[in-house]
Design a protein around this motif. Structure first.
Motif, PDB file in Angstrom:
ATOM      1  N   GLU A  49      -2.186  -9.320   3.571  1.00 12.34           N
ATOM      2  CA  GLU A  49      -2.096  -7.758   3.395  1.00 12.34           C
ATOM      3  C   GLU A  49      -1.417  -7.536   2.195  1.00 12.34           C
ATOM      4  OE1 GLU A  49      -1.611  -4.138   6.304  1.00 12.34           O
ATOM      5  OE2 GLU A  49      -0.832  -6.126   6.873  1.00 12.34           O
ATOM      6  N   GLU A  50      -2.321  -6.760   1.456  1.00 10.13           N
ATOM      7  CA  GLU A  50      -1.996  -6.091   0.179  1.00 10.13           C
ATOM      8  C   GLU A  50      -1.472  -4.478   0.220  1.00 10.13           C
ATOM      9  OE1 GLU A  50      -2.931  -5.153  -4.426  1.00 10.13           O
ATOM     10  OE2 GLU A  50      -4.754  -5.675  -3.328  1.00 10.13           O
ATOM     11  N   TYR A  51      -0.277  -4.121  -0.283  1.00 16.50           N
ATOM     12  CA  TYR A  51       0.206  -2.873  -0.452  1.00 16.50           C
ATOM     13  C   TYR A  51      -0.068  -2.594  -1.795  1.00 16.50           C
ATOM     14  CZ  TYR A  51       1.734  -3.256   4.461  1.00 16.50           C
ATOM     15  OH  TYR A  51       1.581  -3.512   5.702  1.00 16.50           O
ATOM     16  N   ALA A  52      -0.985  -1.497  -2.046  1.00 16.23           N
ATOM     17  CA  ALA A  52      -1.140  -1.155  -3.654  1.00 16.23           C
ATOM     18  C   ALA A  52      -1.398   0.464  -3.736  1.00 16.23           C
ATOM     19  CB  ALA A  52      -2.595  -1.939  -4.088  1.00 16.23           C
ATOM     20  N   VAL A  76      -9.394 -17.168   3.794  1.00 12.06           N
ATOM     21  CA  VAL A  76      -8.340 -15.791   3.779  1.00 12.06           C
ATOM     22  C   VAL A  76      -9.081 -14.790   4.235  1.00 12.06           C
ATOM     23  CG1 VAL A  76      -7.268 -14.410   2.125  1.00 12.06           C
ATOM     24  CG2 VAL A  76      -6.856 -16.782   1.921  1.00 12.06           C
ATOM     25  N   TYR A  77      -8.397 -13.870   5.207  1.00  8.91           N
ATOM     26  CA  TYR A  77      -8.764 -12.622   5.743  1.00  8.91           C
ATOM     27  C   TYR A  77      -7.951 -11.588   4.974  1.00  8.91           C
ATOM     28  CZ  TYR A  77      -9.317  -8.540   8.903  1.00  8.91           C
ATOM     29  OH  TYR A  77      -9.772  -7.622   9.404  1.00  8.91           O
ATOM     30  N   PHE A  78      -8.503 -10.853   3.869  1.00  8.57           N
ATOM     31  CA  PHE A  78      -7.701 -10.063   2.999  1.00  8.57           C
ATOM     32  C   PHE A  78      -7.853  -8.430   3.443  1.00  8.57           C
ATOM     33  CE2 PHE A  78      -7.087  -7.475  -0.739  1.00  8.57           C
ATOM     34  CZ  PHE A  78      -6.105  -8.066  -1.411  1.00  8.57           C
ATOM     35  N   VAL A  79      -6.581  -7.878   3.859  1.00  8.42           N
ATOM     36  CA  VAL A  79      -6.459  -6.640   4.382  1.00  8.42           C
ATOM     37  C   VAL A  79      -5.832  -5.836   2.996  1.00  8.42           C
ATOM     38  CG1 VAL A  79      -5.458  -4.783   5.912  1.00  8.42           C
ATOM     39  CG2 VAL A  79      -5.976  -7.157   6.567  1.00  8.42           C
ATOM     40  N   PHE A  80      -6.485  -4.635   2.784  1.00  8.65           N
ATOM     41  CA  PHE A  80      -6.183  -3.726   1.730  1.00  8.65           C
ATOM     42  C   PHE A  80      -5.361  -2.478   2.322  1.00  8.65           C
ATOM     43  CE2 PHE A  80      -6.024  -0.061  -1.072  1.00  8.65           C
ATOM     44  CZ  PHE A  80      -5.883  -0.619  -2.254  1.00  8.65           C
ATOM     45  N   SER A  81      -4.071  -2.405   1.961  1.00  4.27           N
ATOM     46  CA  SER A  81      -3.278  -1.211   2.591  1.00  4.27           C
ATOM     47  C   SER A  81      -2.924  -0.156   1.555  1.00  4.27           C
ATOM     48  CB  SER A  81      -2.053  -1.649   3.543  1.00  4.27           C
ATOM     49  OG  SER A  81      -2.552  -2.519   4.728  1.00  4.27           O
ATOM     50  N   ASP A  82      -3.187   1.058   1.633  1.00  8.27           N
ATOM     51  CA  ASP A  82      -2.552   1.944   0.834  1.00  8.27           C
ATOM     52  C   ASP A  82      -1.153   2.086   0.794  1.00  8.27           C
ATOM     53  OD1 ASP A  82      -5.526   3.166   0.263  1.00  8.27           O
ATOM     54  OD2 ASP A  82      -5.292   3.585   2.394  1.00  8.27           O
ATOM     55  N   PHE A  83      -0.604   2.202  -0.524  1.00  5.17           N
ATOM     56  CA  PHE A  83       0.702   2.562  -0.758  1.00  5.17           C
ATOM     57  C   PHE A  83       1.182   3.506  -2.203  1.00  5.17           C
ATOM     58  CE2 PHE A  83       5.167   1.678  -1.393  1.00  5.17           C
ATOM     59  CZ  PHE A  83       5.675   1.374  -0.029  1.00  5.17           C
ATOM     60  N   PRO A  84       0.434   4.517  -2.037  1.00  2.47           N
ATOM     61  CA  PRO A  84       0.370   5.654  -3.073  1.00  2.47           C
ATOM     62  C   PRO A  84       1.611   6.010  -3.622  1.00  2.47           C
ATOM     63  CG  PRO A  84      -0.578   6.549  -1.007  1.00  2.47           C
ATOM     64  CD  PRO A  84      -0.108   5.350  -0.814  1.00  2.47           C
ATOM     65  N   LEU A  85       1.839   5.894  -4.782  1.00  2.00           N
ATOM     66  CA  LEU A  85       3.181   5.922  -5.493  1.00  2.00           C
ATOM     67  C   LEU A  85       3.213   7.413  -6.063  1.00  2.00           C
ATOM     68  CD1 LEU A  85       4.040   2.556  -6.756  1.00  2.00           C
ATOM     69  CD2 LEU A  85       4.997   3.678  -4.804  1.00  2.00           C
ATOM     70  N   ILE A 136      -1.788   7.539   6.123  1.00  2.00           N
ATOM     71  CA  ILE A 136      -1.451   6.844   5.007  1.00  2.00           C
ATOM     72  C   ILE A 136       0.209   6.653   4.862  1.00  2.00           C
ATOM     73  CG2 ILE A 136      -1.423   6.543   2.616  1.00  2.00           C
ATOM     74  CD1 ILE A 136      -4.578   7.690   2.596  1.00  2.00           C
ATOM     75  N   VAL A 137       0.644   7.975   5.051  1.00  2.88           N
ATOM     76  CA  VAL A 137       2.248   7.867   5.009  1.00  2.88           C
ATOM     77  C   VAL A 137       2.770   7.127   6.121  1.00  2.88           C
ATOM     78  CG1 VAL A 137       4.202   9.521   5.105  1.00  2.88           C
ATOM     79  CG2 VAL A 137       2.280  10.130   3.530  1.00  2.88           C
ATOM     80  N   LYS A 138       2.532   7.277   7.151  1.00  3.64           N
ATOM     81  CA  LYS A 138       2.949   6.463   8.367  1.00  3.64           C
ATOM     82  C   LYS A 138       2.952   4.940   7.960  1.00  3.64           C
ATOM     83  CE  LYS A 138       2.610   9.763  11.947  1.00  3.64           C
ATOM     84  NZ  LYS A 138       1.303  10.611  12.547  1.00  3.64           N
ATOM     85  N   ARG A 139       1.883   4.521   7.624  1.00  5.11           N
ATOM     86  CA  ARG A 139       1.639   2.967   7.535  1.00  5.11           C
ATOM     87  C   ARG A 139       2.527   2.600   6.154  1.00  5.11           C
ATOM     88  NH1 ARG A 139      -4.644   2.495   7.689  1.00  5.11           N
ATOM     89  NH2 ARG A 139      -4.569   2.488  10.019  1.00  5.11           N
ATOM     90  N   MET A 140       2.635   3.400   5.194  1.00  2.08           N
ATOM     91  CA  MET A 140       3.580   3.182   3.976  1.00  2.08           C
ATOM     92  C   MET A 140       5.173   3.061   4.686  1.00  2.08           C
ATOM     93  SD  MET A 140       2.620   5.695   1.084  1.00  2.08           S
ATOM     94  CE  MET A 140       4.018   5.220  -0.077  1.00  2.08           C
ATOM     95  N   ASN A 142       8.910  -1.702  -1.624  1.00  2.40           N
ATOM     96  CA  ASN A 142       9.206  -0.495  -2.236  1.00  2.40           C
ATOM     97  C   ASN A 142       8.571  -0.644  -4.023  1.00  2.40           C
ATOM     98  OD1 ASN A 142      10.829  -2.436  -3.799  1.00  2.40           O
ATOM     99  ND2 ASN A 142      12.663  -1.766  -2.952  1.00  2.40           N
ATOM    100  N   SER A 143       7.719  -1.458  -3.880  1.00  3.60           N
ATOM    101  CA  SER A 143       7.051  -1.613  -5.180  1.00  3.60           C
ATOM    102  C   SER A 143       5.628  -2.175  -4.983  1.00  3.60           C
ATOM    103  CB  SER A 143       7.687  -2.539  -6.309  1.00  3.60           C
ATOM    104  OG  SER A 143       7.688  -3.877  -5.661  1.00  3.60           O
ATOM    105  N   THR A 144       4.644  -1.642  -5.958  1.00  2.00           N
ATOM    106  CA  THR A 144       3.143  -2.427  -5.728  1.00  2.00           C
ATOM    107  C   THR A 144       2.868  -3.090  -7.036  1.00  2.00           C
ATOM    108  OG1 THR A 144       2.520  -0.176  -6.690  1.00  2.00           O
ATOM    109  CG2 THR A 144       2.468  -0.043  -4.296  1.00  2.00           C
ATOM    110  N   PRO A 145       1.899  -4.081  -6.859  1.00  2.00           N
ATOM    111  CA  PRO A 145       1.452  -4.876  -5.521  1.00  2.00           C
ATOM    112  C   PRO A 145       2.427  -5.374  -4.698  1.00  2.00           C
ATOM    113  CG  PRO A 145       0.518  -6.055  -7.316  1.00  2.00           C
ATOM    114  CD  PRO A 145       1.391  -4.966  -7.919  1.00  2.00           C
ATOM    115  N   SER A 146       2.415  -5.457  -3.476  1.00  2.00           N
ATOM    116  CA  SER A 146       3.335  -6.223  -2.473  1.00  2.00           C
ATOM    117  C   SER A 146       2.152  -7.143  -1.645  1.00  2.00           C
ATOM    118  CB  SER A 146       4.451  -5.606  -1.806  1.00  2.00           C
ATOM    119  OG  SER A 146       5.405  -5.415  -2.670  1.00  2.00           O
TER     120      SER A 146
END
Length: 190
Positions: free
Chosen positions: A30-33, A61-70, A140-144, A154-158
């Motif tokens: 799972e990527e946070y970006a 690999v199963y790749f999940v993209f998760s929003d982490f807008p800064l 999006i904010v709740k997921r972050m 606390n940083s991207t990408p993670s």
């Protein structure tokens, strides 16, 4: 294709997990970006194609993209991406990362987002209603917040590998290979 333009935004659909690969794959990443993060763009433009070719497309690999807008442009880009038809989602975010310097730091970034969204099945009315959809923004904010609480992100990408290991920041492709192979049970010689 005209019916795509008329579709209402379904908030539940918009907030569904966006993923590539076989959801039964032995490794989940799972990527946070953030769409305006230059390190995230580097990952997408340089590392992701190899990862997709070697592991995602081969069912490992199963790749999940998760929003982490800064910042605001990244939040708006994430919201719009979630309103693009799901089958165009990864093409859309790939374009945003590939062309990040064209929009990410431009005060008129919404013009770029609107034009790019239009090429991916989102007309002007849908674009506006998506940008004004507070449920998508809150989702999006709740997921972050959940990711920050669970993984101290606390940083991207993670990246989270198999809900166990956190990889933070820009790491070389070889680091992904090592982590994936270890998760597959294949020790990698150091």
């Amino acid at each position: 294709a005209s019916d795509v333009y008329k579709r209402q935004i379904d908030t539940n659909d918009a907030l569904e997990e966006r993923a590539l690969g076989d959801d039964d794959a032995p490794v989940k990443i799972e990527e946070y970006a953030s769409m305006t993060c230059s390190h995230c763009a580097h990952f997408y433009n340089e590392i992701f194609p190899k990862l997709k070719n070697q592991y995602i497309d081969k069912g490992k690999v199963y790749f999940v993209f998760s929003d982490f807008p800064l910042n605001a442009p990244a939040m708006h880009a994430s919201m719009i991406a979630r309103c693009v038809p799901e089958n165009k989602y990864f093409d859309f975010i790939h374009t945003l990362f590939a062309e990040q310097e064209k929009w990410g730091f431009d005060p008129n970034y919404l013009t770029y987002l609107k034009d790019t969204a239009a090429k991916n099945g989102v007309n002007g009315a849908t674009f506006q209603s998506c940008l004004q959809n507070s449920e998508i923004q809150q989702g999006i904010v709740k997921r972050m917040e959940a990711a920050q609480a669970q993984w101290q992100i606390n940083s991207t990408p993670s990246f989270i590998v198999n809900n166990k290991k956190v990889i933070s920041g820009t790491v070389p492709y070889e680091e992904f290979v090592k982590n994936i192979e270890e998760a597959l049970g294949n020790p990698v010689p150091r």
